[in-house]
Design an enzyme around this catalytic site. Structure first.
Site, PDB file in Angstrom:
ATOM      1  N   LYS A   1      27.931  -9.673   8.147  1.00  6.56           N
ATOM      2  CA  LYS A   1      27.804 -10.204   6.978  1.00  6.56           C
ATOM      3  C   LYS A   1      28.898 -11.342   6.604  1.00  6.56           C
ATOM      4  CE  LYS A   1      29.314  -5.966   5.536  1.00  6.56           C
ATOM      5  NZ  LYS A   1      29.389  -5.377   6.687  1.00  6.56           N
TER       6      LYS A   1
ATOM      7  N   ARG B   1      28.917  -0.147  -1.488  1.00 10.80           N
ATOM      8  CA  ARG B   1      28.791   0.669  -0.234  1.00 10.80           C
ATOM      9  C   ARG B   1      28.542   2.188  -0.533  1.00 10.80           C
ATOM     10  NH1 ARG B   1      32.401  -2.586   2.697  1.00 10.80           N
ATOM     11  NH2 ARG B   1      32.988  -1.942   4.818  1.00 10.80           N
TER      12      ARG B   1
ATOM     13  N   ARG C   1      36.396  -8.313  18.024  1.00 11.14           N
ATOM     14  CA  ARG C   1      36.348  -9.192  17.163  1.00 11.14           C
ATOM     15  C   ARG C   1      37.849  -9.807  16.785  1.00 11.14           C
ATOM     16  NH1 ARG C   1      33.743  -7.697  11.156  1.00 11.14           N
ATOM     17  NH2 ARG C   1      35.311  -6.036  11.022  1.00 11.14           N
TER      18      ARG C   1
ATOM     19  N   ARG D   1      41.872  -6.833  13.746  1.00 11.46           N
ATOM     20  CA  ARG D   1      42.127  -6.044  12.519  1.00 11.46           C
ATOM     21  C   ARG D   1      42.277  -4.716  13.238  1.00 11.46           C
ATOM     22  NH1 ARG D   1      37.278  -7.018   8.725  1.00 11.46           N
ATOM     23  NH2 ARG D   1      37.220  -4.621   8.604  1.00 11.46           N
TER      24      ARG D   1
ATOM     25  N   ARG E   1      34.088   4.049  10.765  1.00 11.09           N
ATOM     26  CA  ARG E   1      33.591   3.055   9.943  1.00 11.09           C
ATOM     27  C   ARG E   1      31.916   3.209   9.906  1.00 11.09           C
ATOM     28  NH1 ARG E   1      36.351  -1.628  11.724  1.00 11.09           N
ATOM     29  NH2 ARG E   1      35.159  -2.830  10.177  1.00 11.09           N
TER      30      ARG E   1
HETATM   31  P1  ADP Z   1      33.510  -4.079   7.557  1.00  9.43           P
HETATM   32  O1  ADP Z   1      32.477  -4.365   6.920  1.00  9.43           O
HETATM   33  O2  ADP Z   1      33.834  -4.810   8.754  1.00  9.43           O
HETATM   34  O3  ADP Z   1      33.871  -2.442   7.454  1.00  9.43           O
HETATM   35  P2  ADP Z   1      35.444  -4.722   5.250  1.00  9.43           P
HETATM   36  O4  ADP Z   1      36.322  -5.976   5.510  1.00  9.43           O
HETATM   37  O5  ADP Z   1      34.228  -4.879   4.471  1.00  9.43           O
HETATM   38  O6  ADP Z   1      34.944  -4.448   6.842  1.00  9.43           O
HETATM   39  O7  ADP Z   1      36.185  -3.272   4.850  1.00  9.43           O
HETATM   40  C1  ADP Z   1      37.327  -2.850   5.299  1.00  9.43           C
HETATM   41  C2  ADP Z   1      37.835  -1.605   4.754  1.00  9.43           C
HETATM   42  O8  ADP Z   1      38.257  -1.962   3.255  1.00  9.43           O
HETATM   43  C3  ADP Z   1      36.642  -0.537   4.752  1.00  9.43           C
HETATM   44  O9  ADP Z   1      36.634   0.255   5.752  1.00  9.43           O
HETATM   45  C4  ADP Z   1      37.146   0.244   3.442  1.00  9.43           C
HETATM   46  O10 ADP Z   1      38.136   0.967   3.861  1.00  9.43           O
HETATM   47  C5  ADP Z   1      37.742  -0.682   2.374  1.00  9.43           C
HETATM   48  N1  ADP Z   1      36.586  -1.282   1.672  1.00  9.43           N
HETATM   49  C6  ADP Z   1      35.944  -2.483   1.544  1.00  9.43           C
HETATM   50  N2  ADP Z   1      34.772  -2.709   0.770  1.00  9.43           N
HETATM   51  C7  ADP Z   1      34.749  -1.427   0.056  1.00  9.43           C
HETATM   52  C8  ADP Z   1      33.970  -0.752  -0.859  1.00  9.43           C
HETATM   53  N3  ADP Z   1      33.011  -1.534  -1.305  1.00  9.43           N
HETATM   54  N4  ADP Z   1      34.165   0.501  -1.306  1.00  9.43           N
HETATM   55  C9  ADP Z   1      35.304   1.110  -0.517  1.00  9.43           C
HETATM   56  N5  ADP Z   1      36.051   0.678   0.192  1.00  9.43           N
HETATM   57  C10 ADP Z   1      35.787  -0.483   0.523  1.00  9.43           C
END
Ligand code: ADP
Ligand code: ZN
Length: 216
Positions: free
Chosen positions: A17, A92, A131, A164, A175
């Protein structure tokens, strides 16, 4: 030019994404709204919200719906989103999608399309654990699939690359489980609304070409 420009990207962690958003942002004046990036910035600045989110993110758990929905609503209210936006990593959960629908209605910004990047688990885990991101400019690399020219150094800005903390194998697996349990119902949610575009390509250029064709 993209005709459809109020967009959501859905995909498991590691689906691409952020990478695909990055390519589109170089070509189109879209606003990129990544809840993960906003939360990491809060952590870096050691805000109250950042301190709350840090523990959850370290375990791969979700931050509460109201918190992320509030952040996104505030960003969507800004004028530059008139040009279109990519929501990356939000919504999400179905509850977040409902909160988003209400916000978009209030703001008069109808959602055009939801792009679902569908990738096999095995590839996702390989990608996540290899990554790397740039500390300075946020560019994304991958030691296996998209390496920087010089190991550990950003091609774009010379900044230091790092992994990360939530890309460790254990947290990455968590995740993925959270994605299937909490986020994957959104695929059907948006399909029912006739907004879903599912893409199974894994090559970056191919994906960008498909998106440009489908959203034209
Ligand atoms: P990825 O898509 O690679 O998992 P992100 O950078 O989008 O990574 O998200 C990292 C973390 O941030 C998630 O595992 C969660 O803990 C938090 N997070 C991000 N976006 C949301 C969301 N929309 N709702 C709840 N938690 C979120
Ligand atoms: Zn950089």
């Amino acid at each position: 030019m993209l005709k459809q420009k109020n967009l959501i990207f859905i995909g498991a962690p590691g689906a691409g994404k952020g990478t695909i958003s990055g390519v589109l942002l170089e070509k189109y004046p879209l606003v990129h709204i990544s809840t993960g990036d906003i939360l990491r910035d809060e952590i870096k600045r050691d805000t109250e919200l950042g301190r709350q989110a840090a523990g959850l993110m370290k375990d791969g758990k979700l931050v509460p719906d109201e918190v992320v929905a509030g952040m996104v609503r505030a960003r969507l209210a800004q004028k530059d989103c008139d040009n279109g936006f990519i929501l990356d990593g939000f919504p999400r959960t179905v509850n977040q999608a409902d909160l988003l629908a209400a916000a978009l209605k209030d703001l008069g910004r109808p959602l055009d399309r939801v792009v679902y990047l569908k990738v096999d688990d095995e590839l996702l885990l390989q990608r996540l654990t290899a990554r790397q991101g740039c500390r300075k400019c946020g560019a994304i690399y991958n030691k296996l699939f998209m390496p920087s020219k010089k190991p550990g150094v950003c091609d774009a800005c010379g900044g230091e690359l790092f992994q990360r903390p939530d890309d460790s194998l254990e947290t990455a697996k968590n995740r993925l489980a959270v994605f299937y349990k909490q986020t994957s119902p959104l695929i059907e949610y948006y399909d029912r609304q006739g907004k879903l575009l599912t893409l199974t390509a894994t090559d970056k250029d191919e994906l960008v070409a498909l998106i440009e064709k489908e959203l034209a």
